[in-house]
Design a protein around this motif. Structure first.
Motif, short mmCIF file in Angstrom:
data_model
loop_
_atom_site.label_atom_id
_atom_site.label_comp_id
_atom_site.label_asym_id
_atom_site.label_seq_id
_atom_site.Cartn_x
_atom_site.Cartn_y
_atom_site.Cartn_z
N LEU A 280 60.08 7.85 25.07
CA LEU A 280 59.33 6.81 24.37
C LEU A 280 57.89 7.27 24.13
CD1 LEU A 280 60.02 3.99 23.32
CD2 LEU A 280 59.14 3.05 25.46
N TYR A 281 57.31 7.95 25.10
CA TYR A 281 55.95 8.48 24.99
C TYR A 281 55.85 9.48 23.83
CZ TYR A 281 51.76 11.12 26.50
OH TYR A 281 50.54 11.76 26.56
N TRP A 282 56.82 10.37 23.75
CA TRP A 282 56.82 11.37 22.67
C TRP A 282 56.99 10.68 21.32
CZ3 TRP A 282 59.68 13.05 18.58
CH2 TRP A 282 59.39 14.31 18.07
N LEU A 283 57.89 9.72 21.22
CA LEU A 283 58.15 9.05 19.95
C LEU A 283 56.92 8.29 19.45
CD1 LEU A 283 60.13 8.29 17.71
CD2 LEU A 283 60.89 6.37 19.12
N LYS A 284 56.24 7.60 20.35
CA LYS A 284 55.04 6.85 19.95
C LYS A 284 53.97 7.80 19.42
CE LYS A 284 55.60 2.92 23.11
NZ LYS A 284 55.05 2.24 24.32
N ASN A 285 53.81 8.94 20.09
CA ASN A 285 52.80 9.90 19.63
C ASN A 285 53.18 10.49 18.29
OD1 ASN A 285 50.33 11.56 20.54
ND2 ASN A 285 51.80 13.13 19.90
N TRP A 286 54.49 10.77 18.10
CA TRP A 286 54.92 11.31 16.81
C TRP A 286 54.68 10.30 15.69
CZ3 TRP A 286 55.65 15.21 13.89
CH2 TRP A 286 56.27 15.03 12.65
N LEU A 287 54.97 9.03 15.92
CA LEU A 287 54.78 8.02 14.89
C LEU A 287 53.30 7.88 14.51
CD1 LEU A 287 57.28 5.26 16.08
CD2 LEU A 287 57.59 6.94 14.26
N ALA A 288 52.42 8.07 15.49
CA ALA A 288 50.98 8.04 15.20
C ALA A 288 50.60 9.18 14.27
CB ALA A 288 50.18 8.11 16.50
N LEU A 289 51.22 10.34 14.44
CA LEU A 289 50.96 11.48 13.55
C LEU A 289 51.57 11.24 12.18
CD1 LEU A 289 50.18 14.78 13.70
CD2 LEU A 289 52.63 14.89 13.40
N SER A 290 52.82 10.79 12.14
CA SER A 290 53.52 10.59 10.88
C SER A 290 52.85 9.54 10.02
CB SER A 290 54.97 10.18 11.16
OG SER A 290 55.67 9.91 9.97
N ALA A 291 52.21 8.56 10.64
CA ALA A 291 51.55 7.48 9.89
C ALA A 291 50.41 8.02 9.01
CB ALA A 291 51.02 6.42 10.85
N GLN A 292 49.91 9.20 9.31
CA GLN A 292 48.79 9.77 8.56
C GLN A 292 49.25 10.73 7.47
OE1 GLN A 292 45.37 10.89 11.19
NE2 GLN A 292 46.77 10.41 12.87
N CYS A 293 50.58 10.77 7.23
CA CYS A 293 51.13 11.70 6.25
C CYS A 293 51.73 10.95 5.06
CB CYS A 293 52.21 12.58 6.89
SG CYS A 293 51.60 13.59 8.25
N THR A 294 51.88 11.65 3.95
CA THR A 294 52.46 11.08 2.74
C THR A 294 53.64 11.94 2.30
OG1 THR A 294 51.07 12.38 1.24
CG2 THR A 294 50.17 10.29 2.07
N GLU A 295 54.28 11.55 1.20
CA GLU A 295 55.43 12.31 0.70
C GLU A 295 55.04 13.72 0.27
OE1 GLU A 295 57.51 10.25 -2.33
OE2 GLU A 295 58.08 8.56 -1.05
N ALA A 296 53.77 13.94 0.01
CA ALA A 296 53.31 15.29 -0.37
C ALA A 296 53.27 16.24 0.83
CB ALA A 296 51.93 15.21 -1.02
N ASP A 297 53.49 15.70 2.03
CA ASP A 297 53.36 16.51 3.25
C ASP A 297 54.71 16.87 3.86
OD1 ASP A 297 50.52 16.33 3.18
OD2 ASP A 297 50.64 14.33 4.07
N VAL A 298 55.77 16.92 3.04
CA VAL A 298 57.12 17.14 3.60
C VAL A 298 57.22 18.47 4.34
CG1 VAL A 298 58.35 15.64 1.99
CG2 VAL A 298 57.87 18.01 1.33
#
Length: 360
Positions: free
Chosen positions: A317-335
């Motif tokens: 759960l700790y890893w997933l929360k941290n990953w979602l915080a990173l992914s929230a700052q990305c767009t479709e141009a960052d695939v």
């Protein structure tokens, strides 16, 4: 059992004769008048109810015999086949309903669990179709027994796996894809000192050099360190549009994408996979993650490259929360950055690093 069968046949003949008599009788005949009266409607309804009651009695006797004489181990396999078939049918229905190739893209309005069902069907489509076809052909049920007992990991969709099998098979699958992780990291380490980076600005080159040192020391990269690498993934050699075939196959292996075909097909599939994962990230970001089951959290992390089976639920759960915080700052141009980031983010994370709070 013989007496029940005879009673069933006799009831059927009575019901057929009664319906034939009603059909052929004139509207003004006493038979039709009798049939349309409320009193005799209840008498006519007793025949199908009797048939239903006989059927339930036979069904009950069969279940009793099955539970009494069939070994428990066989009952568990049968139950697994039933649950697996139901799960794969559900995935297929959701995929068909949300399939963007039908003209309307409904995935954006889908729930997270529906997106996971689509992802599961795409991953196991060939296996699912074969199993469902075999299951409906005459005696096909018995053809399923051999592969489900001997080769469940290789031949069966994950809907047929038991929870214990899932943990075991996830570990075995991850051990196989570690070699692909190594290819991706080797590609990164090779190009961090190559002439291909001359076109990048000095700050980006410095970021890449620092990332390489952390990975070499088996460290865990923090979000800000990874985000600094994002701009480098928009240009070769980390932009994967014309990447080396071996590198693309390695990414396909990590993220469970079909690796057959030319470079253009592989890049297309990987781009679609990254976009699908980002869409699921968006859904997860709006959810209460504590309401996800441990198995759902494990599945979410596994498809993002993490070895989930050696981690506690809290660590996952700790890893997933941290990953979602990173992914929230990305767009479709960052695939392409998303694919690299999932590999680097998950590569050396373990239970000890969770206890130390490495992402803090």
């Amino acid at each position: 059992m013989i007496s029940i069968s005879r009673r069933w046949q006799r009831c059927g003949r009575i019901h057929q004769s009664y319906q034939l008599l009603i059909t052929e009788a004139p509207r003004s005949s006493p038979i039709m008048i009798l049939h349309t009266s409320s009193t005799d409607m209840s008498i006519g309804d007793k025949i199908p109810r009797n048939i239903q009651q006989n059927f339930e009695n036979v069904k009950s006797q069969i279940v009793t015999v099955y539970e009494k004489y069939v070994p428990v181990s066989v009952q568990k396999v049968v139950k697994r086949i039933q649950l697996g078939t139901a799960a794969e049918l559900n995935n297929a229905k959701i995929y068909w309903r949300l399939n963007p190739h039908r003209g309307v893209n409904l995935l954006q309005s889908a729930t997270y669990h529906e997106m996971m069902a689509v992802n599961n069907f795409r991953r196991d489509a060939i296996k699912s179709v074969v199993v469902l076809i075999v299951a409906i052909i005459p005696m096909g049920f018995w053809l399923i027994w051999l592969p489900i007992l001997v080769f469940p990991r290789q031949l069966f969709p994950r809907g047929f796996w038991t929870p214990n099998q899932k943990r075991q098979f996830y570990l075995e699958n991850h051990m196989e894809r570690i070699e692909s992780h190594k290819v991706i990291v080797h590609h990164f380490n090779y190009h961090k000192v190559s002439s291909d980076l001359v076109k990048l600005d000095p700050q980006t080159r410095n970021v890449i050099s620092n990332l390489g040192k952390v990975l070499l020391d088996r460290g865990v990269l923090k979000n800000q360190e990874l985000l600094a690498f994002r701009s480098a993934c928009k240009e070769p050699p980390f932009k994967l549009n014309d990447a080396d075939y071996l590198l693309l196959r390695s990414f396909c292996k990590v993220f469970e994408v079909n690796s057959l075909g030319p470079v253009s097909m592989l890049t297309g599939r990987l781009g679609n996979k990254a976009t699908a994962l980002m869409d699921m990230d968006t859904k997860l970001q709006g959810m209460n993650l504590s309401k996800l089951t441990p198995e759902e959290v494990m599945d979410a992390n596994y498809i993002r490259g993490l070895n989930t089976t050696d981690l506690s639920h809290n660590a996952n759960l700790y890893w997933l929360k941290n990953w979602l915080a990173l992914s929230a700052q990305c767009t479709e141009a960052d695939v392409w950055f998303i694919l690299h980031a999932m590999v680097f983010h998950s590569l050396h994370f373990n239970e000890l690093k969770y206890q130390r709070g490495v992402f803090s």
